[in-house]
Design an enzyme around this catalytic site. Sequence first.
Site, PDB file in Angstrom:
ATOM      1  N   GLU A 142       7.797  -4.521  27.875  1.00  0.00           N
ATOM      2  CA  GLU A 142       8.117  -4.052  26.526  1.00  0.00           C
ATOM      3  C   GLU A 142       9.211  -4.908  25.892  1.00  0.00           C
ATOM      4  O   GLU A 142       9.118  -5.287  24.713  1.00  0.00           O
ATOM      5  CB  GLU A 142       8.550  -2.588  26.564  1.00  0.00           C
ATOM      6  N   GLU A 161      16.503   4.221  29.969  1.00  0.00           N
ATOM      7  CA  GLU A 161      15.142   4.663  29.644  1.00  0.00           C
ATOM      8  C   GLU A 161      14.976   6.129  30.054  1.00  0.00           C
ATOM      9  O   GLU A 161      15.159   6.470  31.221  1.00  0.00           O
ATOM     10  CB  GLU A 161      14.102   3.808  30.378  1.00  0.00           C
ATOM     11  N   GLU A 220       8.042   1.156  36.649  1.00  0.00           N
ATOM     12  CA  GLU A 220       8.757   1.489  35.410  1.00  0.00           C
ATOM     13  C   GLU A 220       9.625   0.316  34.969  1.00  0.00           C
ATOM     14  O   GLU A 220       9.713   0.007  33.774  1.00  0.00           O
ATOM     15  CB  GLU A 220       9.606   2.745  35.603  1.00  0.00           C
TER      16      GLU A 220
END
Length: 126
Positions: free
Chosen positions: A79, A31, A72
């Site tokens: 997600e 990411e 995060e």
Amino acid sequence: MDRVVEKKRGIRHFFAAASYSWGGFTRLLRESAFRQEILFFLVAVLLFAVIGASLAEFLTLVILCLLLFGFEALNTAIEELVDRISPEISAVGKNAKDLGSFAVLCLLVSTSLFVMFVIARHLVGF
């Protein structure tokens, strides 16, 4: 198809949990936001060293950044789950992703404000 993971016990559980955490870390490295947060942390540590920040200030920075990394990770997990469960675009899925993103933003702003406060305190002396 997903594979079934055997539940470990005792010391085997400790090592299995460590390997799961390492897997999460390596997944999170893909990411760009996480890589940017790591860079932010490294720059902040460097700045704190240059200005002579106290041990308490360093410790607070580390704690805030570890929380940021955790948020995060949770945001990325949300997600991935939304994309897996509901690959089509939906209001509920979008809301879940947006809420996770907002949580990360809140902690990023909080950490940034702390870094700016410490730097200003050491440079300006208030």
